[in-house]
Design a protein around this motif. Structure first.
Motif, short mmCIF file in Angstrom:
data_model
loop_
_atom_site.label_atom_id
_atom_site.label_comp_id
_atom_site.label_asym_id
_atom_site.label_seq_id
_atom_site.Cartn_x
_atom_site.Cartn_y
_atom_site.Cartn_z
N THR A 142 0.83 -1.21 0.00
CA THR A 142 0.00 0.00 0.00
C THR A 142 0.86 1.26 0.00
OG1 THR A 142 -1.74 -1.13 1.19
CG2 THR A 142 -1.77 1.26 1.27
N GLU A 167 -3.07 5.89 -1.53
CA GLU A 167 -4.29 5.13 -1.20
C GLU A 167 -4.78 5.47 0.20
OE1 GLU A 167 -3.08 1.14 -1.80
OE2 GLU A 167 -3.15 1.26 -3.98
N ARG A 202 -10.74 2.06 -8.00
CA ARG A 202 -9.71 1.03 -8.18
C ARG A 202 -8.71 1.05 -7.02
NH1 ARG A 202 -10.26 2.83 -13.58
NH2 ARG A 202 -8.49 4.26 -13.35
N ARG A 250 -7.78 -2.00 -4.38
CA ARG A 250 -6.40 -2.46 -4.13
C ARG A 250 -6.09 -2.44 -2.64
NH1 ARG A 250 -5.12 0.84 -8.55
NH2 ARG A 250 -4.26 2.43 -7.14
N ARG A 305 -7.67 -5.38 -0.89
CA ARG A 305 -6.92 -6.62 -1.15
C ARG A 305 -5.64 -6.66 -0.31
NH1 ARG A 305 -8.44 -5.53 -6.59
NH2 ARG A 305 -6.36 -4.71 -7.05
N GLU A 306 -4.98 -5.52 -0.19
CA GLU A 306 -3.74 -5.46 0.58
C GLU A 306 -4.00 -5.73 2.06
OE1 GLU A 306 0.30 -4.96 1.35
OE2 GLU A 306 -0.64 -4.98 -0.62
#
Length: 296
Positions: free
Chosen positions: A2, A6, A35, A39, A42-43
């Motif tokens: 990350t 983000e 998006r 991400r 998911r991280e």
């Protein structure tokens, strides 16, 4: 892994409540932010957003916690960057800040006659809040801070410099101008021309001179003109009395300097610096303390 962008987007979503509003604030498109948030989920490996409501996205409890922790990380990163950049800026420079103007004026006067000091010392003209003095040093914004209190912290030295006390310049035709000294109470009801930022002196004179008016001026040139063409009294101190700017305010010979003999008329000053900067700052502290004016 990350990245901080983000995390910034997550914090913005928490603040503004929608992807569109957060994206507008960050000057990115909503699909780009969508998006990025996927991400990030998911991280992290857990759902950060509740998508159960139609046309409405909300943070889960884990998402709320993630946003709060992200905010802390971003703040810590900002401090990290500032500290590193300040360290580079301080390299080969001695930056001196103060909570009051008098010590800086005196240091500047001393530095004018010392070529080495003139090159090495940068004076931070804007006064700092006494409560932020330690942060000023730890974050490498200044090499030395002149404080009005001794700072008890294992990371710093806080060494005594001397005391500052005020005198007052009174119009020659005012009855108290014939006196050798006055108290703050004797100045009750007068109007004073005062530089806009005098640090801890502001609260002190306002508290101890009853019913006084203080005409605070941002522009020093305007203050000098007011002193020259009006009868308003003004303050000077043992640190500023012999300076050129103060002499210019006396040039019309319309004011009489009067000592203020009052127990409240005193502020003690200390040179405070990190132990790691002792080699470059201790000679400055010692020189200032040795030459500190005892009389106005």
């Amino acid at each position: 892994m990350t990245d901080f962008e983000e995390l910034r987007q997550l914090v913005a979503f928490q603040r503004f409540g929608t992807l569109s509003a957060a994206a507008d604030e960050l000057h990115i498109t909503q699909p780009t932010m969508t998006r990025a948030m996927r991400r990030l989920e998911r991280e992290v490996g857990v759902p950060l957003f509740d998508r159960s409501a139609k046309n409405r996205l909300a943070l889960t409890p884990a998402g709320e916690l993630a946003a709060e922790e992200a905010k802390k990380l971003l703040e810590a990163y900002a401090v990290f960057l500032e500290k590193i950049r300040n360290e580079v800026n301080l390299h080969n420079k001695i930056v001196v800040a103060s909570v009051a103007p008098g010590p800086l004026c005196f240091l500047e006067h001393i530095a004018e006659s010392n070529a080495d000091w003139r090159k090495a010392i940068t004076i931070h003209g804007e006064l700092i809040n006494p409560d932020t003095a330690l942060d000023e040093l730890v974050q490498r914004k200044s090499t030395m801070v002149i404080t009005d209190r001794e700072i008890d912290d294992p990371r710093v030295d806080s060494l005594y410099l001397g005391k500052e006390f005020l005198g007052v310049a009174i119009d020659n035709f005012t009855p108290i101008a014939q006196r050798s000294s006055v108290t703050f109470a004797d100045l009750a009801g007068l109007s004073f021309a005062v530089v806009h930022d005098i640090g801890p002196w502001k609260g002190l004179v306002e508290a101890h001179i009853p019913n006084a008016q203080f005409l605070y001026q941002q522009d020093l040139a305007a203050l000098e003109q007011i002193s020259r063409y009006s009868t308003f009294p003004f303050f000077y101190s043992n640190l500023t009395r012999r300076l050129r700017l103060t002499d210019e305010r006396f040039m019309t010979h319309t004011r009489t300097p009067i000592a203020i003999d009052d127990p409240a008329n005193r502020i003690d000053f200390y040179a405070t610096f990190l132990h790691s900067n002792r080699r470059v700052t201790l000679p400055i502290q010692q020189h200032l303390a040795q030459h500190w004016p005892q009389a106005a």
